[in-house]
Design a protein around this motif. Structure first.
Motif, mmCIF file in Angstrom:
data_model
loop_
_atom_site.group_PDB
_atom_site.id
_atom_site.type_symbol
_atom_site.label_atom_id
_atom_site.label_comp_id
_atom_site.label_asym_id
_atom_site.label_seq_id
_atom_site.Cartn_x
_atom_site.Cartn_y
_atom_site.Cartn_z
ATOM 1 N N GLY A 1 2.099 8.692 2.949
ATOM 2 C CA GLY A 1 3.346 8.887 2.187
ATOM 3 C C GLY A 1 3.457 8.437 0.749
ATOM 4 O O GLY A 1 3.189 7.216 0.589
ATOM 5 N N ALA A 2 3.960 9.460 0.154
ATOM 6 C CA ALA A 2 4.130 9.299 -1.386
ATOM 7 C C ALA A 2 5.319 8.716 -1.720
ATOM 8 O O ALA A 2 5.855 8.311 -2.831
ATOM 9 C CB ALA A 2 3.997 10.403 -2.470
ATOM 10 N N ASP A 3 6.266 8.225 -0.654
ATOM 11 C CA ASP A 3 7.305 7.598 -0.957
ATOM 12 C C ASP A 3 7.351 6.021 -1.321
ATOM 13 O O ASP A 3 8.428 5.436 -1.388
ATOM 14 C CB ASP A 3 8.389 7.795 0.154
ATOM 15 C CG ASP A 3 7.678 7.369 1.474
ATOM 16 O OD1 ASP A 3 6.475 7.064 1.535
ATOM 17 O OD2 ASP A 3 8.508 7.659 2.561
ATOM 18 N N ALA A 4 6.220 5.720 -1.272
ATOM 19 C CA ALA A 4 5.767 4.451 -1.489
ATOM 20 C C ALA A 4 4.410 4.336 -2.603
ATOM 21 O O ALA A 4 3.683 5.504 -2.619
ATOM 22 C CB ALA A 4 5.236 3.645 -0.437
ATOM 23 N N PRO A 5 4.371 3.333 -3.496
ATOM 24 C CA PRO A 5 3.204 3.385 -4.476
ATOM 25 C C PRO A 5 1.739 3.510 -3.656
ATOM 26 O O PRO A 5 1.601 3.201 -2.457
ATOM 27 C CB PRO A 5 3.513 2.066 -5.007
ATOM 28 C CG PRO A 5 4.767 1.710 -4.881
ATOM 29 C CD PRO A 5 5.050 2.232 -3.361
ATOM 30 N N PRO A 6 0.992 4.088 -4.482
ATOM 31 C CA PRO A 6 -0.395 4.087 -3.703
ATOM 32 C C PRO A 6 -1.138 2.722 -3.646
ATOM 33 O O PRO A 6 -0.729 2.083 -4.360
ATOM 34 C CB PRO A 6 -1.168 4.946 -4.802
ATOM 35 C CG PRO A 6 -0.610 4.632 -5.988
ATOM 36 C CD PRO A 6 0.800 4.539 -5.666
ATOM 37 N N PRO A 7 -1.926 2.443 -2.508
ATOM 38 C CA PRO A 7 -2.372 1.325 -2.062
ATOM 39 C C PRO A 7 -3.465 1.236 -3.011
ATOM 40 O O PRO A 7 -4.708 0.921 -2.347
ATOM 41 C CB PRO A 7 -2.845 1.392 -0.655
ATOM 42 C CG PRO A 7 -3.298 3.050 -0.558
ATOM 43 C CD PRO A 7 -2.148 3.784 -1.254
ATOM 44 N N VAL A 8 -3.492 0.698 -4.277
ATOM 45 C CA VAL A 8 -4.379 0.274 -5.240
ATOM 46 C C VAL A 8 -4.854 -1.101 -4.671
ATOM 47 O O VAL A 8 -4.152 -1.884 -4.336
ATOM 48 C CB VAL A 8 -3.593 0.041 -6.632
ATOM 49 C CG1 VAL A 8 -4.548 -0.358 -7.690
ATOM 50 C CG2 VAL A 8 -3.111 1.502 -7.160
ATOM 51 N N GLY A 9 -6.346 -1.189 -4.754
ATOM 52 C CA GLY A 9 -6.967 -2.454 -4.281
ATOM 53 C C GLY A 9 -7.345 -2.289 -2.920
ATOM 54 O O GLY A 9 -8.433 -3.013 -2.409
ATOM 55 N N SER A 10 -6.915 -1.111 -1.957
ATOM 56 C CA SER A 10 -7.633 -0.785 -0.565
ATOM 57 C C SER A 10 -8.820 -0.191 -1.006
ATOM 58 O O SER A 10 -9.390 0.242 -2.021
ATOM 59 C CB SER A 10 -6.669 0.023 0.055
ATOM 60 O OG SER A 10 -6.217 1.198 -0.553
ATOM 61 N N PHE A 11 -9.388 0.478 0.083
ATOM 62 C CA PHE A 11 -10.767 0.942 -0.024
ATOM 63 C C PHE A 11 -10.694 2.299 1.096
ATOM 64 O O PHE A 11 -9.890 2.478 1.855
ATOM 65 C CB PHE A 11 -12.006 0.106 0.481
ATOM 66 C CG PHE A 11 -12.105 -0.961 -0.726
ATOM 67 C CD1 PHE A 11 -13.125 -0.755 -1.389
ATOM 68 C CD2 PHE A 11 -11.314 -2.110 -0.300
ATOM 69 C CE1 PHE A 11 -13.181 -1.710 -2.532
ATOM 70 C CE2 PHE A 11 -11.461 -3.109 -1.352
ATOM 71 C CZ PHE A 11 -12.573 -2.959 -2.232
ATOM 72 N N LEU A 12 -11.505 3.418 0.522
ATOM 73 C CA LEU A 12 -11.817 4.430 1.450
ATOM 74 C C LEU A 12 -12.813 4.087 2.545
ATOM 75 O O LEU A 12 -13.817 3.484 2.327
ATOM 76 C CB LEU A 12 -12.307 5.709 0.516
ATOM 77 C CG LEU A 12 -11.214 6.688 -0.050
ATOM 78 C CD1 LEU A 12 -10.319 7.317 0.816
ATOM 79 C CD2 LEU A 12 -10.412 5.798 -1.383
ATOM 80 N N LEU A 13 -12.235 4.566 3.687
ATOM 81 C CA LEU A 13 -12.963 4.341 4.849
ATOM 82 C C LEU A 13 -13.871 5.593 5.565
ATOM 83 O O LEU A 13 -14.572 5.500 6.374
ATOM 84 C CB LEU A 13 -12.122 3.817 5.963
ATOM 85 C CG LEU A 13 -11.293 2.533 5.820
ATOM 86 C CD1 LEU A 13 -10.535 2.079 6.978
ATOM 87 C CD2 LEU A 13 -12.510 1.294 5.192
ATOM 88 N N ARG A 14 -13.462 6.715 4.585
ATOM 89 C CA ARG A 14 -14.017 8.080 5.002
ATOM 90 C C ARG A 14 -13.870 9.074 3.739
ATOM 91 O O ARG A 14 -13.003 8.471 2.838
ATOM 92 C CB ARG A 14 -13.324 8.910 6.194
ATOM 93 C CG ARG A 14 -11.942 8.655 6.049
ATOM 94 C CD ARG A 14 -11.282 9.888 6.915
ATOM 95 N NE ARG A 14 -11.550 11.184 6.030
ATOM 96 C CZ ARG A 14 -11.062 12.342 6.571
ATOM 97 N NH1 ARG A 14 -10.184 12.471 7.323
ATOM 98 N NH2 ARG A 14 -11.312 13.480 5.474
ATOM 99 N N ASP A 15 -14.688 9.965 3.640
ATOM 100 C CA ASP A 15 -14.692 10.690 2.502
ATOM 101 C C ASP A 15 -13.306 11.730 2.587
ATOM 102 O O ASP A 15 -12.974 12.045 3.749
ATOM 103 C CB ASP A 15 -15.722 11.824 2.494
ATOM 104 C CG ASP A 15 -17.089 11.208 2.279
ATOM 105 O OD1 ASP A 15 -17.297 9.941 2.144
ATOM 106 O OD2 ASP A 15 -18.223 11.718 2.359
#
Length: 220
Positions: A83-97
């Motif tokens: 959801g974009a009602d919260a800031p993007p999770p900067v610092g986390s990582f993609l677990l899939r493409d």
């Protein structure tokens, strides 16, 4: 005796052009009101979600520009999206493409300890990178350097990686007589990093072959 006055019927009068314009105007107001109500009701069904701004590859760190906001209408029973009602999770990582323009599933993002790949840069023949783009998937083949010792057999080519994610295709380079080489950053499963690094250090020749269904385009 007083005679009753017999009323006379008045003649029907055609509506004037002013009255017709008034009726048309009232009709337009009603239509606009109905359409506006439907638009407001439809907008209320939309929810803000994060969408991939570019091809994102498993192993990528989430940055401030990784996602863009979109307001969409989600059908009931669909997978949960970020959801974009919260800031993007900067610092986390993609677990899939996640492809550019795709809604980002909540399951596609996680902590660093959930990432099972590492980024490794390899140099390959520029022709082997034709059509590769960020987000492509490639099979990696290794051909050991031929030995100068007499009696040795010709080195065999083996596939060491299947469907490795391409993080970046860098600018090709090469000098006189050296051929044209391109550096490609790929995500390698952690348990296979050492074997690939040893092959590179041993001057083995690496060949990248696009996996079936891989994203392709201009190199960049």
């Amino acid at each position: 005796m007083t005679e009753l006055v017999t009323p006379t019927a008045g003649r029907l009068r055609r509506p004037s052009w002013r009255e017709r314009r008034l009726l048309v105007g009232l009709l337009l107001v009603v239509v606009a009101t109905v359409l506006g109500a439907r638009a407001v009701a439809g907008a209320g069904d939309r929810v803000p979600v994060w969408v991939a701004a570019d091809n994102l590859v498993a192993g990528d760190a989430v940055g401030s520009g990784s996602f863009v906001r979109a307001d969409v209408r989600l059908a009931e029973g669909t997978a949960s999206y970020l959801g974009a009602d919260a800031p993007p999770p900067v610092g986390s990582f993609l677990l899939r493409d996640v492809r550019a323009g795709e809604l980002v599933p909540t399951s596609a993002v996680g902590a660093a300890d959930a990432v099972g790949v590492q980024r490794v840069t390899v140099r390959v023949d520029a022709m082997a990178t034709t059509g590769l783009v960020r987000g492509s998937r490639v099979d990696v083949f290794v051909t050991p350097k031929a030995s100068t010792t007499a009696g040795r057999s010709v080195p065999a080519t083996t596939k060491v990686l299947s469907s490795a994610g391409v993080a970046a295709v860098l600018t090709s380079s090469g000098g006189f007589g050296s051929g044209s080489l391109t550096s490609v950053q790929i995500y390698v499963p952690s348990e296979k990093v050492q074997a690939l690094v040893e092959a590179v250090d041993g001057e083995a020749r690496l060949t990248l072959v696009p996996s079936v269904g891989a994203a392709t385009g201009g190199a960049g």
